[in-house]
Write an enzyme that holds these catalytic residues in place. Sequence first.
Site, PDB file in Angstrom:
ATOM      1  N   GLN A 189      27.550  45.908  18.823  1.00 29.77           N
ATOM      2  CA  GLN A 189      26.903  45.120  17.765  1.00 29.77           C
ATOM      3  C   GLN A 189      26.981  45.825  16.406  1.00 29.77           C
ATOM      4  OE1 GLN A 189      25.697  45.587  20.811  1.00 29.77           O
ATOM      5  NE2 GLN A 189      24.415  43.912  21.508  1.00 29.77           N
ATOM      6  N   ASP A 204      12.930  44.907  19.887  1.00 27.05           N
ATOM      7  CA  ASP A 204      12.834  43.715  20.746  1.00 27.05           C
ATOM      8  C   ASP A 204      11.432  43.519  21.281  1.00 27.05           C
ATOM      9  OD1 ASP A 204      15.795  44.655  20.881  1.00 27.05           O
ATOM     10  OD2 ASP A 204      15.735  42.527  21.417  1.00 27.05           O
ATOM     11  N   ASN A 226      14.163  48.903  21.918  1.00 30.67           N
ATOM     12  CA  ASN A 226      15.280  48.429  21.080  1.00 30.67           C
ATOM     13  C   ASN A 226      16.582  48.726  21.837  1.00 30.67           C
ATOM     14  OD1 ASN A 226      16.237  47.184  18.631  1.00 30.67           O
ATOM     15  ND2 ASN A 226      17.023  49.185  18.033  1.00 30.67           N
ATOM     16  N   LYS A 227      17.667  48.325  21.246  1.00 22.86           N
ATOM     17  CA  LYS A 227      18.995  48.466  21.872  1.00 22.86           C
ATOM     18  C   LYS A 227      19.188  49.858  22.473  1.00 22.86           C
ATOM     19  CE  LYS A 227      21.498  46.040  22.384  1.00 22.86           C
ATOM     20  NZ  LYS A 227      21.521  45.350  23.701  1.00 22.86           N
ATOM     21  N   ARG A 274      21.805  36.388  19.261  1.00 26.99           N
ATOM     22  CA  ARG A 274      21.148  37.580  19.784  1.00 26.99           C
ATOM     23  C   ARG A 274      20.345  38.212  18.661  1.00 26.99           C
ATOM     24  NH1 ARG A 274      22.868  40.400  16.331  1.00 26.99           N
ATOM     25  NH2 ARG A 274      21.823  42.124  17.332  1.00 26.99           N
ATOM     26  N   GLY A 275      19.569  39.266  19.072  1.00 29.62           N
ATOM     27  CA  GLY A 275      18.625  39.836  18.126  1.00 29.62           C
ATOM     28  C   GLY A 275      17.292  39.133  18.352  1.00 29.62           C
ATOM     29  N   ALA A 276      16.225  39.925  18.499  1.00 30.88           N
ATOM     30  CA  ALA A 276      14.952  39.359  18.971  1.00 30.88           C
ATOM     31  C   ALA A 276      14.447  38.155  18.166  1.00 30.88           C
ATOM     32  CB  ALA A 276      13.909  40.470  19.015  1.00 30.88           C
TER      33      ALA A 276
HETATM   34  O1  MRU Z   1      21.260  42.730  22.880  1.00 30.06           O
HETATM   35  P1  MRU Z   1      20.973  42.333  21.467  1.00 30.06           P
HETATM   36  O2  MRU Z   1      22.164  42.330  20.591  1.00 30.06           O
HETATM   37  O3  MRU Z   1      20.173  41.048  21.396  1.00 30.06           O
HETATM   38  O4  MRU Z   1      20.014  43.486  20.949  1.00 30.06           O
HETATM   39  C1  MRU Z   1      19.504  43.386  19.639  1.00 30.06           C
HETATM   40  C2  MRU Z   1      18.701  44.562  19.235  1.00 30.06           C
HETATM   41  O5  MRU Z   1      18.477  45.481  19.975  1.00 30.06           O
HETATM   42  C3  MRU Z   1      18.096  44.495  17.860  1.00 30.06           C
HETATM   43  O6  MRU Z   1      17.995  45.768  17.311  1.00 30.06           O
HETATM   44  C4  MRU Z   1      16.688  43.884  17.948  1.00 30.06           C
HETATM   45  O7  MRU Z   1      16.719  42.694  18.678  1.00 30.06           O
HETATM   46  C5  MRU Z   1      16.115  43.616  16.619  1.00 30.06           C
HETATM   47  S1  MRU Z   1      16.935  42.311  15.787  1.00 30.06           S
HETATM   48  C6  MRU Z   1      16.187  42.047  14.307  1.00 30.06           C
END
Ligand code: MRU
Length: 343
Positions: free
Chosen positions: A196, A237, A247-248, A48-50
Amino acid sequence: MRVETLEWLADEEKVCLVAQTKLPGKLEYIVTDNYLVMCDAIRRLEVRGAPAIGCAGAYGVVIGALSIDDTDFKQFSAELRRIMDELRATRPTAVNLFWAIDRMEKVFNEQSDIKAAQQALIKEAVEIHREDAEMCRRIGKNGAALLSDGMTVLTHCNAGSLATGGMGTALAPIYTAQDQGKNIKVFADETRPLLQGARLTSWELQQNGVEVTLICDNMAAVVMRKGWIDAVIVGSDRIACNGDVANKIGTFTVALLAKQFGVPFYVAAPTSTVDTSLASGDLIPIEERADEEVAGFNGIRTAPDGISTYNPAFDVTPNELVAAIITEQGVHKPPFDFSYLTQ
Ligand code: MRU
């Protein structure tokens, strides 16, 4: 110790992923050559994470391409395009997934032979991963210039090495500043519903020797009011051309608090996170996830049966709350206009 969240095992033609749902209790890996396992890993947030989702999507295309039995190029091509669509359908918000798979498709479009296509796809996925690591390094350097010795940064969710193909986005300036000899402390929001911040950011920072204090999301106002926070840095994201930032979930709340308390709110992301097709953040698709994530955690129900829930995984912070967007290209200040990236 920096953990590589993804790795291409060239000899075995397999991908190795950190199984992130097991952290921080266990550091386990998923090793696979099955694109369906990759789709599932993306959906379940094992990866996970963009930016990491982008790399995972690219490797998913590779293992998908290597698994197709057809010897006829036309049939191979139809099957690979179906696999790409299946990977695209795993999660909707992080634009890096679509950006990376589109890049893979562009490379595939230039091919006319199965073996050559498979090799070209491996090369492109490894290159996307390498470029991501390099972008993180530059984000770290650009962002570290905003941090002075003794500062405390608040972050939300996890935008560190676990979320990217490199050292992270939001956490990269902190790691770089630390390497430069600056003492930077972090407050990490736990980040409900999937924690997270608690499970990943606090673990990752601890592993890297950064002093971190974990707080529940509803404590951010108090620590800002006490004057303990000098800057907020989060990842993203998807960023629209006007600088609106997805973002999250909970990031928007943090940005509003930062405005209230005069704390600069920074976003750190590679330009692959900018969606140049979107003029504003209103158009960003927001993933909605399962009720159980809100009604409990890790299989333990905390809410009464039958209760209604609402579970958007992301929110959009309007550009007027953003002090700067840190990319590999530099520190962008408002007014934001990322439409130049299309040129
Ligand atoms: O649902 P997730 O854990 O994939 O969400 C991740 C986030 O919101 C991060 O802040 C974002 O993807 C940036 S990661 C460098």
